[in-house]
Design a protein around this motif. Sequence first.
Motif, PDB file in Angstrom:
ATOM      1  N   ASN A 254       0.808  -1.226   0.000  1.00 38.53           N
ATOM      2  CA  ASN A 254       0.000   0.000   0.000  1.00 38.53           C
ATOM      3  C   ASN A 254       0.842   1.276   0.000  1.00 38.53           C
ATOM      4  N   LYS A 255       2.072   1.184  -0.498  1.00 38.04           N
ATOM      5  CA  LYS A 255       2.949   2.362  -0.586  1.00 38.04           C
ATOM      6  C   LYS A 255       2.919   2.875  -2.029  1.00 38.04           C
ATOM      7  N   VAL A 256       1.726   3.330  -2.423  1.00 35.41           N
ATOM      8  CA  VAL A 256       1.520   3.719  -3.820  1.00 35.41           C
ATOM      9  C   VAL A 256       2.308   4.971  -4.180  1.00 35.41           C
ATOM     10  N   ALA A 257       2.405   5.918  -3.222  1.00 33.31           N
ATOM     11  CA  ALA A 257       3.153   7.151  -3.478  1.00 33.31           C
ATOM     12  C   ALA A 257       4.621   6.836  -3.762  1.00 33.31           C
ATOM     13  N   ALA A 258       5.188   5.928  -2.981  1.00 36.32           N
ATOM     14  CA  ALA A 258       6.586   5.517  -3.197  1.00 36.32           C
ATOM     15  C   ALA A 258       6.736   4.820  -4.544  1.00 36.32           C
ATOM     16  N   ALA A 259       5.714   4.046  -4.926  1.00 36.97           N
ATOM     17  CA  ALA A 259       5.737   3.357  -6.223  1.00 36.97           C
ATOM     18  C   ALA A 259       5.727   4.366  -7.372  1.00 36.97           C
ATOM     19  N   GLU A 260       4.940   5.461  -7.204  1.00 38.23           N
ATOM     20  CA  GLU A 260       4.907   6.522  -8.218  1.00 38.23           C
ATOM     21  C   GLU A 260       6.266   7.195  -8.340  1.00 38.23           C
ATOM     22  N   ASP A 261       6.908   7.444  -7.182  1.00 36.03           N
ATOM     23  CA  ASP A 261       8.237   8.065  -7.189  1.00 36.03           C
ATOM     24  C   ASP A 261       9.248   7.174  -7.913  1.00 36.03           C
ATOM     25  N   LEU A 262       9.125   5.866  -7.683  1.00 36.79           N
ATOM     26  CA  LEU A 262      10.043   4.925  -8.309  1.00 36.79           C
ATOM     27  C   LEU A 262       9.842   4.884  -9.824  1.00 36.79           C
TER      28      LEU A 262
END
Length: 540
Positions: free
Chosen positions: A487-495
């Motif tokens: 559920n770390k979608v923001a981190a996934a977007e950054d990646l």
Amino acid sequence: MISTPSVYVLKRATVEKCTPFLTHLLAASVHCLNFSSSSLFGQNVVSSSSVGSHENVAKMILEKRNAQEALRAFRLAESQPGFVHNCLTYRILIHKLGLQRRFKTVKKILHEMQTQGNCPPDETIFCTMVHDYGRAKMANEAVHVLNVMEELGCIPTIKVYNAILNVLVKHDFFVAKHFFRNTMMNSGISPNVYTFGILIKALCLLDRIWEAFRLLESMRHQGCEPSVVIYNTLIHAFCKKGKWDAGKGVMMKMMRSGCEPNEVTYHTLISGYCRLGELTEALELLENGVARGYFPDVITITKLIDALCEEGRADEAAQLMQQMEAKGCVTDVIAHNTLIKGLCKANKTESAHKILKGMANKGTTPNVASYNALIGGLCKDGKIDRAAAMVGEMEKNGCKPDAVTYNTLIHAFCIQDKVEEAFKLFDMMKERECTPELVTYYMLIYGLYRQSRVQEAFKFINEMKCKGSFPDTVTYSLQIHELCKQNKVAAAEDLLGEMSIRGHIPDVVTYSILIDGLCKRGHLVKAFDLLNRILIHMIF
């Protein structure tokens, strides 16, 4: 001039008595004498007897790199005792000159032919000249060939008029029409079937099909019976516009006029009906054609097999192939592969396997696509072990499995949670020097993820990266997938952003993982925004 016997004596005396220096000098002289009499036309030595062949001279002229060399070879040939140019050598020279737009020289050669009298220019020479003008995009000059003929006292023939007309229709149909009506028709020469064929084909290419159809009627009233080529031109034009019934109507008209349809006629109409899904019409047409002695070619048979299989009528397709082969029609590997795919799609893998095994008996060798189609069908049927055994059968029959073969099997084993078997195939793939594709890695990692063997997945990634054979795109995709699971979608977007900055282009799998993560978190606006970015990237 030294005679041949004298040359022989001179060479022998040189070898036996002269000093090495004189030997070299005299040998060189003899070589020059031989060259002057027989090597005038190229680097290879040509005997005087072979120079006397008009075919050989024509070939030498044609093989020259440019017009100047061709003209030189032509002149050298005529300098040989007893050799006189004929229409063949003149025509080849004129064609060679025309290809390089040396049309002034062509006119001089024509005058030379006329004045020498032994080989006056004929219609073939003038047609060659017209074709070369057409190739040079000099349509107006092609018309002026008629003036050149008048100057030389030659009477234009229907072949010359047709050649000019054929050039004009490709340049400007209005000009061609004017030439036909005002020049050709007023010349006293009646148009023939080729004349009308040129005009009808041109009208069809301009989508003026009904005008072409009216011209067909007109030529019949003028006592000129249309050929099968003209009828086929019209049928093809109607079918291309989707007017299959009109095309069939033309076929009925040709049959009533006593002109028998040929392979092109049937192929055009049958292919059209297959495209429309009108299989009843296509099969009826085939049946009528066979009754009249028509034997479909392999392309037509393949079209029918494909259309039947698409409608789920694979058994009928197999019967059709059998019937056509019994009548002596030839089928190839593509026709068989089409049938195998169709049978597998209908879950008839046993029948498909029989078709594959029977190919060799007909003299058709199965290729990798044949085996891949059957392997795919067996995997879809859940018969994975049997599908895997096909690899051994392939190799035994001298057919090397490719990436599609291995990927199909790896995917099937991963779906059934037989990851160890999938990795065995992966190792075999590398041993056989078959390079794994991006999808191969995805499927193996997906198989590990299905069994929650995440650590093994990352271990596999690290091992492959150490060997320099693992794509960075996969690594990023897996990390994005892991972040979305947590559920770390923001981190996934950054990646994803970092991935692009580092020059690694995200693929459809990467985007799909992130869009899925956004949707599960309820970020639908962001998901649609990302989808729009993908679409823009695909378009531009």
